[in-house]
Write a protein that holds these residues in place. Structure first.
Motif, PDB file in Angstrom:
ATOM      1  N   GLY A  44      -2.562 110.300  35.429  1.00 56.04           N
ATOM      2  CA  GLY A  44      -2.705 110.921  34.122  1.00 56.04           C
ATOM      3  C   GLY A  44      -1.796 110.285  33.087  1.00 56.04           C
ATOM      4  N   LEU A  45      -0.535 110.057  33.449  1.00 57.25           N
ATOM      5  CA  LEU A  45       0.404 109.446  32.513  1.00 57.25           C
ATOM      6  C   LEU A  45       0.045 107.992  32.220  1.00 57.25           C
ATOM      7  CD1 LEU A  45       3.900 110.846  33.562  1.00 57.25           C
ATOM      8  CD2 LEU A  45       2.704 111.193  31.393  1.00 57.25           C
ATOM      9  N   LEU A  46      -0.323 107.246  33.264  1.00 52.02           N
ATOM     10  CA  LEU A  46      -0.681 105.843  33.062  1.00 52.02           C
ATOM     11  C   LEU A  46      -1.940 105.711  32.203  1.00 52.02           C
ATOM     12  CD1 LEU A  46       0.020 104.428  36.646  1.00 52.02           C
ATOM     13  CD2 LEU A  46       1.361 104.035  34.557  1.00 52.02           C
ATOM     14  N   ARG A  47      -2.896 106.600  32.420  1.00 49.76           N
ATOM     15  CA  ARG A  47      -4.097 106.563  31.583  1.00 49.76           C
ATOM     16  C   ARG A  47      -3.739 106.917  30.136  1.00 49.76           C
ATOM     17  NH1 ARG A  47      -9.661 106.650  32.001  1.00 49.76           N
ATOM     18  NH2 ARG A  47     -10.724 107.628  30.246  1.00 49.76           N
ATOM     19  N   TRP A  48      -2.813 107.869  29.964  1.00 51.44           N
ATOM     20  CA  TRP A  48      -2.415 108.261  28.611  1.00 51.44           C
ATOM     21  C   TRP A  48      -1.776 107.086  27.867  1.00 51.44           C
ATOM     22  CZ3 TRP A  48      -3.544 112.382  25.734  1.00 51.44           C
ATOM     23  CH2 TRP A  48      -2.817 112.598  24.557  1.00 51.44           C
ATOM     24  N   LEU A  49      -1.042 106.252  28.587  1.00 54.53           N
ATOM     25  CA  LEU A  49      -0.452 105.071  27.961  1.00 54.53           C
ATOM     26  C   LEU A  49      -1.520 104.082  27.515  1.00 54.53           C
ATOM     27  CD1 LEU A  49       2.584 104.417  30.354  1.00 54.53           C
ATOM     28  CD2 LEU A  49       2.603 105.559  28.133  1.00 54.53           C
ATOM     29  N   GLN A  50      -2.668 104.086  28.216  1.00 52.75           N
ATOM     30  CA  GLN A  50      -3.761 103.192  27.861  1.00 52.75           C
ATOM     31  C   GLN A  50      -4.727 103.817  26.856  1.00 52.75           C
ATOM     32  OE1 GLN A  50      -5.642 102.366  31.635  1.00 52.75           O
ATOM     33  NE2 GLN A  50      -4.145 100.793  32.202  1.00 52.75           N
ATOM     34  N   ARG A  51      -5.011 105.077  27.087  1.00 53.93           N
ATOM     35  CA  ARG A  51      -6.057 105.747  26.306  1.00 53.93           C
ATOM     36  C   ARG A  51      -5.741 107.238  26.239  1.00 53.93           C
ATOM     37  NH1 ARG A  51     -11.574 105.029  29.109  1.00 53.93           N
ATOM     38  NH2 ARG A  51     -10.787 102.879  29.064  1.00 53.93           N
ATOM     39  N   GLN A  52      -5.424 107.732  25.067  1.00 53.39           N
ATOM     40  CA  GLN A  52      -5.032 109.135  24.917  1.00 53.39           C
ATOM     41  C   GLN A  52      -6.277 110.015  24.802  1.00 53.39           C
ATOM     42  OE1 GLN A  52      -3.495 106.721  22.457  1.00 53.39           O
ATOM     43  NE2 GLN A  52      -2.351 106.266  24.315  1.00 53.39           N
ATOM     44  N   ASP A  53      -6.743 110.503  25.950  1.00 56.12           N
ATOM     45  CA  ASP A  53      -7.962 111.305  25.937  1.00 56.12           C
ATOM     46  C   ASP A  53      -7.797 112.533  26.837  1.00 56.12           C
ATOM     47  OD1 ASP A  53      -8.054 110.234  28.467  1.00 56.12           O
ATOM     48  OD2 ASP A  53      -9.900 109.099  28.181  1.00 56.12           O
ATOM     49  N   SER A  54      -8.837 113.355  26.874  1.00 59.29           N
ATOM     50  CA  SER A  54      -8.786 114.601  27.642  1.00 59.29           C
ATOM     51  C   SER A  54      -8.728 114.346  29.139  1.00 59.29           C
ATOM     52  CB  SER A  54     -10.005 115.470  27.310  1.00 59.29           C
ATOM     53  OG  SER A  54     -11.207 114.784  27.626  1.00 59.29           O
ATOM     54  N   LYS A  55      -9.300 113.240  29.578  1.00 58.36           N
ATOM     55  CA  LYS A  55      -9.258 112.904  31.001  1.00 58.36           C
ATOM     56  C   LYS A  55      -7.821 112.692  31.467  1.00 58.36           C
ATOM     57  CE  LYS A  55     -11.665 109.836  34.248  1.00 58.36           C
ATOM     58  NZ  LYS A  55     -12.649 108.724  34.342  1.00 58.36           N
ATOM     59  N   ALA A  56      -7.028 112.025  30.649  1.00 56.46           N
ATOM     60  CA  ALA A  56      -5.616 111.809  30.972  1.00 56.46           C
ATOM     61  C   ALA A  56      -4.865 113.136  31.013  1.00 56.46           C
ATOM     62  CB  ALA A  56      -4.981 110.871  29.944  1.00 56.46           C
ATOM     63  N   LEU A  57      -5.136 114.005  30.051  1.00 53.99           N
ATOM     64  CA  LEU A  57      -4.482 115.314  30.027  1.00 53.99           C
ATOM     65  C   LEU A  57      -4.850 116.140  31.254  1.00 53.99           C
ATOM     66  CD1 LEU A  57      -4.827 116.381  26.277  1.00 53.99           C
ATOM     67  CD2 LEU A  57      -2.730 115.712  27.477  1.00 53.99           C
ATOM     68  N   GLY A  58      -6.115 116.088  31.642  1.00 58.20           N
ATOM     69  CA  GLY A  58      -6.562 116.841  32.808  1.00 58.20           C
ATOM     70  C   GLY A  58      -5.876 116.382  34.081  1.00 58.20           C
ATOM     71  N   VAL A 106       2.887 115.845  18.924  1.00 59.62           N
ATOM     72  CA  VAL A 106       2.013 117.021  18.971  1.00 59.62           C
ATOM     73  C   VAL A 106       0.630 116.701  18.417  1.00 59.62           C
ATOM     74  CG1 VAL A 106       1.693 119.379  18.134  1.00 59.62           C
ATOM     75  CG2 VAL A 106       3.970 118.605  18.815  1.00 59.62           C
ATOM     76  N   SER A 107       0.581 115.929  17.340  1.00 53.80           N
ATOM     77  CA  SER A 107      -0.710 115.607  16.734  1.00 53.80           C
ATOM     78  C   SER A 107      -1.567 114.764  17.663  1.00 53.80           C
ATOM     79  CB  SER A 107      -0.494 114.869  15.408  1.00 53.80           C
ATOM     80  OG  SER A 107       0.240 113.670  15.615  1.00 53.80           O
ATOM     81  N   ARG A 108      -0.956 113.822  18.386  1.00 56.68           N
ATOM     82  CA  ARG A 108      -1.716 112.975  19.300  1.00 56.68           C
ATOM     83  C   ARG A 108      -2.268 113.794  20.466  1.00 56.68           C
ATOM     84  NH1 ARG A 108      -1.905 107.483  20.115  1.00 56.68           N
ATOM     85  NH2 ARG A 108      -1.495 107.485  17.877  1.00 56.68           N
ATOM     86  N   ILE A 109      -1.459 114.704  20.983  1.00 59.53           N
ATOM     87  CA  ILE A 109      -1.924 115.569  22.073  1.00 59.53           C
ATOM     88  C   ILE A 109      -3.024 116.506  21.583  1.00 59.53           C
ATOM     89  CG2 ILE A 109      -1.242 117.399  23.684  1.00 59.53           C
ATOM     90  CD1 ILE A 109       1.517 116.106  23.798  1.00 59.53           C
ATOM     91  N   ALA A 110      -2.868 117.020  20.368  1.00 57.89           N
ATOM     92  CA  ALA A 110      -3.866 117.938  19.805  1.00 57.89           C
ATOM     93  C   ALA A 110      -5.220 117.249  19.627  1.00 57.89           C
ATOM     94  CB  ALA A 110      -3.368 118.477  18.475  1.00 57.89           C
ATOM     95  N   GLN A 111      -5.203 115.968  19.291  1.00 58.58           N
ATOM     96  CA  GLN A 111      -6.453 115.229  19.121  1.00 58.58           C
ATOM     97  C   GLN A 111      -7.221 115.109  20.438  1.00 58.58           C
ATOM     98  OE1 GLN A 111      -5.398 111.461  17.376  1.00 58.58           O
ATOM     99  NE2 GLN A 111      -4.918 112.333  15.375  1.00 58.58           N
ATOM    100  N   ALA A 112      -6.477 114.940  21.535  1.00 58.64           N
ATOM    101  CA  ALA A 112      -7.130 114.764  22.837  1.00 58.64           C
ATOM    102  C   ALA A 112      -7.467 116.090  23.502  1.00 58.64           C
ATOM    103  CB  ALA A 112      -6.226 113.937  23.752  1.00 58.64           C
ATOM    104  N   TRP A 113      -6.801 117.159  23.087  1.00 60.54           N
ATOM    105  CA  TRP A 113      -7.011 118.469  23.712  1.00 60.54           C
ATOM    106  C   TRP A 113      -8.363 119.035  23.295  1.00 60.54           C
ATOM    107  CZ3 TRP A 113      -2.922 120.687  26.662  1.00 60.54           C
ATOM    108  CH2 TRP A 113      -3.221 121.946  27.182  1.00 60.54           C
TER     109      TRP A 113
END
Length: 257
Positions: free
Chosen positions: A147-161, A202-209
């Motif tokens: 999840g963290l490694l994907r977030w470094l590549q692509r900030q999306d809901s899949k990484a958050l999940g 917070v804004s980056r996380i909110a966009q992917a949430w």
């Protein structure tokens, strides 16, 4: 179109081949070694659960409830035996191979390489055949890391999940989640404050949430409360989760563990 069908067939055949090899290497001759002391203790805990009706969480002997409830489920389905005791980590060991085929990372080569390395790793094979917490915990560590490694590549809901699921699994299994979080924290600090703000603001996380992440978060939160309270039969167990950190740190610092 024909080339696409051939490619899809080859990919499915590869996945099935990896799955078959993972199952064989984790489940074949599963009882072909003496039982370990910790395995016996884990079996005893499940026997106590049958008497109490729930897992009574003890902050002075931190082992989260998830493993015991899964083991109890396996025993209710297939009976009490050494094979069943070791089947739980064996399942998580197989999942540790297959999770890389979920495609969390952008590089297919990296995903496949990691799956193969975990498949043939002597450590993964050994601990994946032992009825202790380590293999389930490592599986959720992998999910957390993906999840963290994907977030470094692509900030999306899949990484958050993946991040939320991995974190939940670690919290419900072993106190050593503190070490994992500390190590990742130190590593991420190397990115620098500006990059950290850009990636984890917070804004980056909110966009992917999105709604799916919200549902997952609420389900995991509910399960967390249920597991630590013995499905509401032991409400103090939830508070004991936070109390466990101090005795565990004391054990680690004073060299008793």
């Amino acid at each position: 179109m024909k080339s696409l069908k051939v490619t899809n067939f080859s990919q499915i055949a590869l996945w099935l081949g990896l799955l078959l090899l993972a199952i064989l290497s984790r489940f074949m001759l599963l009882t072909n070694k003496p039982i370990h002391f910790d395995e016996g203790i884990n079996g005893w805990f499940v026997m106590q659960m049958s008497k109490l009706g729930f897992y009574k969480y003890d902050p002075n002997n931190y082992h989260g409830p998830l493993y015991f409830y899964v083991l109890q489920l396996f025993e209710s389905l297939w009976g009490r035996s050494l094979e069943v005791l070791r089947a739980v980590p064996a399942v998580f060991s197989v999942l540790s191979v297959m999770v890389f085929l979920y495609g969390a990372l952008s590089s297919r080569f990296v995903n496949l390489s990691m799956a193969v390395l975990v498949l043939i790793s002597p450590a993964f094979i050994f601990f994946g055949r032992s009825g202790i917490h380590e293999m389930p915990f490592v599986f959720f560590q992998i999910v957390f890391a993906l999840g963290l490694l994907r977030w470094l590549q692509r900030q999306d809901s899949k990484a958050l999940g993946l991040f939320l699921l991995g974190l939940w699994g670690m919290l419900t299994l072993k106190e050593t989640f503190v070490v994992t979080l500390f190590a990742w924290g130190v590593g991420l600090l190397a990115l620098g404050p500006r990059t950290l703000r850009d990636l984890f603001g917070v804004s980056r996380i909110a966009q992917a949430w999105n709604r799916s992440v919200t549902v997952l978060f609420l389900v995991l939160l509910l399960l967390f409360v249920q597991l630590f309270t013995g499905f509401f039969k032991n409400p103090s167990g939830l508070l004991d989760f936070f109390k466990a950190i101090l005795p565990w740190l004391k054990t680690g610092v004073h060299g008793q563990g």
